[in-house]
Write a protein that holds these residues in place. Structure first.
Motif, mmCIF file in Angstrom:
data_model
loop_
_atom_site.group_PDB
_atom_site.id
_atom_site.type_symbol
_atom_site.label_atom_id
_atom_site.label_comp_id
_atom_site.label_asym_id
_atom_site.label_seq_id
_atom_site.Cartn_x
_atom_site.Cartn_y
_atom_site.Cartn_z
ATOM 1 N N UNK A 219 0.839 -1.201 0.000
ATOM 2 C CA UNK A 219 0.000 0.000 0.000
ATOM 3 C C UNK A 219 0.872 1.247 0.000
ATOM 4 N N UNK A 220 1.887 1.263 0.869
ATOM 5 C CA UNK A 220 2.783 2.415 0.944
ATOM 6 C C UNK A 220 3.528 2.620 -0.367
ATOM 7 N N UNK A 221 4.067 1.553 -0.949
ATOM 8 C CA UNK A 221 4.820 1.674 -2.207
ATOM 9 C C UNK A 221 3.936 2.245 -3.313
ATOM 10 N N UNK A 222 2.680 1.784 -3.370
ATOM 11 C CA UNK A 222 1.760 2.284 -4.391
ATOM 12 C C UNK A 222 1.462 3.760 -4.175
ATOM 13 N N UNK A 223 1.225 4.149 -2.924
ATOM 14 C CA UNK A 223 0.941 5.554 -2.624
ATOM 15 C C UNK A 223 2.143 6.438 -2.962
ATOM 16 N N UNK A 224 3.345 5.945 -2.710
ATOM 17 C CA UNK A 224 4.549 6.710 -3.036
ATOM 18 C C UNK A 224 4.716 6.839 -4.550
ATOM 19 N N UNK A 225 4.372 5.763 -5.290
ATOM 20 C CA UNK A 225 4.416 5.827 -6.752
ATOM 21 C C UNK A 225 3.443 6.876 -7.275
ATOM 22 N N UNK A 226 2.246 6.892 -6.700
ATOM 23 C CA UNK A 226 1.239 7.867 -7.111
ATOM 24 C C UNK A 226 1.689 9.284 -6.792
ATOM 25 N N UNK A 227 2.334 9.446 -5.637
ATOM 26 C CA UNK A 227 2.844 10.762 -5.250
ATOM 27 C C UNK A 227 3.919 11.222 -6.222
ATOM 28 N N UNK A 228 4.854 10.334 -6.543
ATOM 29 C CA UNK A 228 5.927 10.676 -7.483
ATOM 30 C C UNK A 228 5.386 11.001 -8.867
ATOM 31 N N UNK A 229 4.262 10.352 -9.237
ATOM 32 C CA UNK A 229 3.670 10.585 -10.561
ATOM 33 C C UNK A 229 2.718 11.772 -10.565
ATOM 34 N N UNK A 230 2.546 12.415 -9.413
ATOM 35 C CA UNK A 230 1.676 13.583 -9.324
ATOM 36 C C UNK A 230 0.200 13.256 -9.452
ATOM 37 N N UNK A 231 -0.191 12.032 -9.067
ATOM 38 C CA UNK A 231 -1.581 11.615 -9.233
ATOM 39 C C UNK A 231 -2.375 11.596 -7.936
ATOM 40 N N UNK A 232 -1.740 11.904 -6.811
ATOM 41 C CA UNK A 232 -2.438 11.845 -5.540
ATOM 42 C C UNK A 232 -3.555 12.876 -5.462
ATOM 43 N N UNK A 233 -3.292 14.092 -5.951
ATOM 44 C CA UNK A 233 -4.290 15.158 -5.840
ATOM 45 C C UNK A 233 -5.568 14.820 -6.597
ATOM 46 N N UNK A 234 -5.449 14.227 -7.783
ATOM 47 C CA UNK A 234 -6.631 13.925 -8.572
ATOM 48 C C UNK A 234 -7.409 12.731 -8.035
ATOM 49 N N UNK A 235 -6.758 11.919 -7.188
ATOM 50 C CA UNK A 235 -7.424 10.766 -6.596
ATOM 51 C C UNK A 235 -7.583 10.910 -5.084
ATOM 52 N N UNK A 236 -7.335 12.097 -4.566
ATOM 53 C CA UNK A 236 -7.246 12.272 -3.111
ATOM 54 C C UNK A 236 -8.506 11.823 -2.377
ATOM 55 N N UNK A 237 -9.678 12.064 -2.969
ATOM 56 C CA UNK A 237 -10.909 11.669 -2.279
ATOM 57 C C UNK A 237 -11.066 10.164 -2.183
ATOM 58 N N UNK A 238 -10.299 9.412 -2.979
ATOM 59 C CA UNK A 238 -10.359 7.954 -2.914
ATOM 60 C C UNK A 238 -9.145 7.347 -2.221
ATOM 61 N N UNK A 239 -8.159 8.181 -1.869
ATOM 62 C CA UNK A 239 -6.905 7.657 -1.314
ATOM 63 C C UNK A 239 -6.683 8.006 0.147
ATOM 64 N N UNK A 240 -7.364 9.034 0.642
ATOM 65 C CA UNK A 240 -7.061 9.553 1.975
ATOM 66 C C UNK A 240 -7.024 8.464 3.056
ATOM 67 N N UNK A 241 -8.018 7.590 3.060
ATOM 68 C CA UNK A 241 -8.085 6.578 4.105
ATOM 69 C C UNK A 241 -6.899 5.642 4.120
ATOM 70 N N UNK A 242 -6.350 5.338 2.940
ATOM 71 C CA UNK A 242 -5.254 4.371 2.866
ATOM 72 C C UNK A 242 -3.985 4.863 3.554
ATOM 73 N N UNK A 243 -3.824 6.177 3.667
ATOM 74 C CA UNK A 243 -2.641 6.715 4.345
ATOM 75 C C UNK A 243 -2.668 6.405 5.841
ATOM 76 N N UNK A 244 -3.858 6.172 6.409
ATOM 77 C CA UNK A 244 -3.985 5.964 7.849
ATOM 78 C C UNK A 244 -3.180 4.751 8.309
#
Length: 259
Positions: A219-244
């Motif tokens: 989960x962390x590796x995927x979130x870091x990949x998304x962050x590096x690709x600049x895709x977190x902001x566009x998916x933020x409403x679907x990703x926030x919980x996974x950071x917990x």
């Protein structure tokens, strides 16, 4: 995204026949077999939302039976167009009381007009199996730790919770393998995050901390990949919980990088 997907499924856990073959009829003027299976799934979604998990399991089992037949009969030449992530809900609920653990608890509602090609049926069945896993997970108590649950429940209730968790584990793994087999290069990021996140919780509740750690590391590796690709902001409403669930891992990673 070229994130590595760790292998956490042994050969013995690869999908087996889930049900006996049942006959499906096609009648002019009535729903097709695919539409009926989707209708059964969506009825189960409403049951999950109202907390009727056992009834949801019964409906989802019927939907799995129906899709098994469709996979035998469907057209195998049409390209896959189904995007699971489009059906995934926002991740803003089902936090533990201390807000340190997050369960993706939204069952997936499937549009009634999805097609009946073999690939589409397989992908849709991934969603149904995920929903079935989630229903068993929620029936077990969801975010309740087994040791905490034991303080407030009989041994029989605790054993029942463990049984439901084991069923949920197997079904999450089946959904993951089905997705990989039908579309190894397709990235339904939120769907896969939901599976690994919930599997991590199941392993944790079953006290398999090594397997749990591997899931949350993914989960962390995927979130870091998304962050590096600049895709977190566009998916933020679907990703926030996974950071917990990976906050502790993020802290360790940050310290390791600084060192």
């Amino acid at each position: 995204l070229n994130c590595h997907r760790p292998s956490i499924i042994s050969h013995k856990n690869r999908p087996k026949k889930i049900s006996k073959h049942i006959h499906t009829t096609y009648c002019r003027g009535t729903m097709s077999a695919c539409q009926l299976a989707i209708s059964q799934n969506n009825k189960a979604v409403s049951l999950i939302e109202s907390g009727e998990y056992q009834s949801a399991i019964e409906n989802l089992s019927l939907a799995v039976h129906s899709f098994k037949n469709l996979l035998n009969d469907a057209d195998r030449t049409t390209a896959l167009e189904t995007n699971i992530d489009e059906q995934m809900a926002e991740t803003t609920s089902l936090l533990s009381e201390d807000k340190t653990h997050f369960l993706y608890g939204h069952a997936i509602r499937i549009p009634q007009d999805f097609g009946e090609t073999s690939n589409e049926c397989t992908m849709i069945s991934c969603m149904v199996v995920f929903n079935l896993a989630l229903a068993h997970h929620l029936l077990s108590g969801g975010l309740v730790d087994e040791e905490d649950e034991h303080d407030h429940a009989s041994d029989n209730q605790t054993a029942c919770g463990s049984t439901e968790l084991l069923k949920a584990q197997k079904l999450y793994e089946i959904a993951l393998t089905m997705h990989k087999d039908v579309s190894p290069h397709k990235k339904d990021v939120v769907f896969l995050l939901a599976i690994f996140n919930n599997l991590g919780l199941v392993h944790r509740q079953l006290h398999d901390m090594e397997a749990s750690g591997k899931c949350f590391q993914h989960v962390l590796s995927t979130l870091m990949c998304l962050t590096d690709a600049g895709q977190v902001s566009q998916l933020s409403n679907k990703l926030d919980g996974f950071f917990v669930n990976v906050t502790g891992l993020i802290s360790k990673t940050t310290v390791a990088r600084a060192a």
